[in-house]
Design a protein around this motif. Structure first.
Motif, PDB file in Angstrom:
ATOM      1  N   VAL A 131      41.295  -9.369  91.603  1.00 22.23           N
ATOM      2  CA  VAL A 131      41.676 -10.036  92.861  1.00 22.23           C
ATOM      3  C   VAL A 131      42.617  -9.138  93.657  1.00 22.23           C
ATOM      4  N   THR A 132      43.642  -8.621  92.988  1.00 24.49           N
ATOM      5  CA  THR A 132      44.633  -7.789  93.670  1.00 24.49           C
ATOM      6  C   THR A 132      44.005  -6.514  94.227  1.00 24.49           C
ATOM      7  N   GLY A 133      43.186  -5.856  93.426  1.00 21.91           N
ATOM      8  CA  GLY A 133      42.529  -4.626  93.883  1.00 21.91           C
ATOM      9  C   GLY A 133      41.626  -4.869  95.084  1.00 21.91           C
ATOM     10  N   ALA A 134      40.848  -5.929  95.016  1.00 16.34           N
ATOM     11  CA  ALA A 134      39.963  -6.250  96.138  1.00 16.34           C
ATOM     12  C   ALA A 134      40.775  -6.581  97.386  1.00 16.34           C
ATOM     13  N   LEU A 135      41.838  -7.355  97.217  1.00 18.73           N
ATOM     14  CA  LEU A 135      42.658  -7.732  98.375  1.00 18.73           C
ATOM     15  C   LEU A 135      43.348  -6.532  99.005  1.00 18.73           C
ATOM     16  N   GLN A 136      43.792  -5.580  98.193  1.00 17.21           N
ATOM     17  CA  GLN A 136      44.444  -4.399  98.757  1.00 17.21           C
ATOM     18  C   GLN A 136      43.524  -3.700  99.742  1.00 17.21           C
ATOM     19  N   VAL A 137      42.272  -3.540  99.377  1.00 19.22           N
ATOM     20  CA  VAL A 137      41.321  -2.864 100.259  1.00 19.22           C
ATOM     21  C   VAL A 137      40.939  -3.759 101.429  1.00 19.22           C
ATOM     22  N   LEU A 138      40.621  -5.009 101.151  1.00 19.98           N
ATOM     23  CA  LEU A 138      40.187  -5.916 102.213  1.00 19.98           C
ATOM     24  C   LEU A 138      41.278  -6.138 103.258  1.00 19.98           C
ATOM     25  N   LEU A 139      42.525  -6.256 102.828  1.00 17.69           N
ATOM     26  CA  LEU A 139      43.607  -6.505 103.780  1.00 17.69           C
ATOM     27  C   LEU A 139      43.963  -5.266 104.586  1.00 17.69           C
ATOM     28  N   GLU A 140      43.675  -4.076 104.056  1.00 16.42           N
ATOM     29  CA  GLU A 140      43.883  -2.863 104.850  1.00 16.42           C
ATOM     30  C   GLU A 140      42.928  -2.843 106.038  1.00 16.42           C
ATOM     31  N   GLU A 141      41.742  -3.398 105.840  1.00 17.72           N
ATOM     32  CA  GLU A 141      40.778  -3.496 106.937  1.00 17.72           C
ATOM     33  C   GLU A 141      41.276  -4.496 107.979  1.00 17.72           C
ATOM     34  N   ALA A 142      42.077  -5.464 107.517  1.00 19.14           N
ATOM     35  CA  ALA A 142      42.711  -6.472 108.369  1.00 19.14           C
ATOM     36  C   ALA A 142      41.763  -7.087 109.390  1.00 19.14           C
ATOM     37  N   GLY A 143      40.579  -7.410 108.941  1.00 15.74           N
ATOM     38  CA  GLY A 143      39.628  -8.072 109.822  1.00 15.74           C
ATOM     39  C   GLY A 143      39.979  -9.532 110.012  1.00 15.74           C
ATOM     40  N   ASP A 144      39.413 -10.127 111.027  1.00 17.76           N
ATOM     41  CA  ASP A 144      39.661 -11.540 111.291  1.00 17.76           C
ATOM     42  C   ASP A 144      38.587 -12.437 110.699  1.00 17.76           C
ATOM     43  N   ASP A 145      37.564 -11.843 110.112  1.00 19.72           N
ATOM     44  CA  ASP A 145      36.474 -12.626 109.543  1.00 19.72           C
ATOM     45  C   ASP A 145      36.842 -13.038 108.119  1.00 19.72           C
ATOM     46  N   LEU A 146      37.532 -14.162 108.019  1.00 16.36           N
ATOM     47  CA  LEU A 146      38.038 -14.629 106.733  1.00 16.36           C
ATOM     48  C   LEU A 146      36.907 -14.977 105.773  1.00 16.36           C
ATOM     49  N   ASP A 147      35.803 -15.502 106.286  1.00 10.81           N
ATOM     50  CA  ASP A 147      34.672 -15.842 105.410  1.00 10.81           C
ATOM     51  C   ASP A 147      34.102 -14.589 104.746  1.00 10.81           C
ATOM     52  N   THR A 148      34.009 -13.503 105.509  1.00 14.78           N
ATOM     53  CA  THR A 148      33.517 -12.247 104.936  1.00 14.78           C
ATOM     54  C   THR A 148      34.486 -11.725 103.889  1.00 14.78           C
ATOM     55  N   MET A 149      35.772 -11.817 104.165  1.00 15.22           N
ATOM     56  CA  MET A 149      36.765 -11.363 103.185  1.00 15.22           C
ATOM     57  C   MET A 149      36.683 -12.188 101.911  1.00 15.22           C
ATOM     58  N   ARG A 150      36.544 -13.491 102.042  1.00 18.58           N
ATOM     59  CA  ARG A 150      36.413 -14.355 100.858  1.00 18.58           C
ATOM     60  C   ARG A 150      35.162 -13.997 100.063  1.00 18.58           C
ATOM     61  N   ARG A 151      34.062 -13.807 100.767  1.00 19.24           N
ATOM     62  CA  ARG A 151      32.800 -13.469 100.100  1.00 19.24           C
ATOM     63  C   ARG A 151      32.919 -12.155  99.357  1.00 19.24           C
ATOM     64  N   ARG A 152      33.496 -11.154 100.004  1.00 17.29           N
ATOM     65  CA  ARG A 152      33.620  -9.834  99.372  1.00 17.29           C
ATOM     66  C   ARG A 152      34.566  -9.874  98.178  1.00 17.29           C
TER      67      ARG A 152
END
Length: 144
Positions: free
Chosen positions: A105-126
């Motif tokens: 979870v932490t590893g995925a979030l580190q990368v996903l949050l660096e992208e800082a996109g607004d598409d929360l559904d895509t972030m959750r899915r990834r």
């Protein structure tokens, strides 16, 4: 508050463990709890989470507090997981599984949050895809 829902996430995992189905394995329970938490809150993928991740990387006191909360949570969850699955997990195995889960979870979030996109559904899915892949060997429906 930088960690507003950390207690709620722990409660959600403990609830998922307590209400597990007969066919649920330890990894299935953890992944179900993650999906439920993400469905009900933006705390892990929203703007506050992105700010929290930036502060964790740059402010030692924030990083230390986050790590302490994470260590305490992992130990508590591992104890409950071991108690729920004593025939499958000893204390070390439960701690390893929870560590793998939190690390994924932490590893995925580190990368996903660096992208800082607004598409929360895509972030959750990834994040869900990443954690499913990381815990795949422990999932019952994938075991032979």
């Amino acid at each position: 508050m930088l960690y507003p829902e950390s207690d709620g996430r722990i409660v959600a995992v403990l609830e998922a463990i307590a209400t597990r189905g007969a066919d649920d394995g330890p990894a299935d329970v953890l992944l179900r709890a993650l999906r439920e938490v993400n469905r009900d809150s933006d705390d892990m993928v929203g703007r506050t989470a992105a700010l929290r991740m930036r502060l964790i990387r740059t402010v030692p006191a924030v990083r230390g507090r986050g790590l302490q909360l994470q260590l305490d949570a992992k130990r508590e969850i591992a104890r409950h997981l071991h108690a729920a699955f004593p025939g499958e997990l000893d204390e070390v195995g439960a701690a390893a599984l929870v560590g793998a889960f939190v690390g994924a979870v932490t590893g995925a979030l580190q990368v996903l949050l660096e992208e800082a996109g607004d598409d929360l559904d895509t972030m959750r899915r990834r994040m869900s895809e990443a954690t499913d892949a990381a815990l795949g060997p422990w999932m019952r429906d994938r075991q032979s």
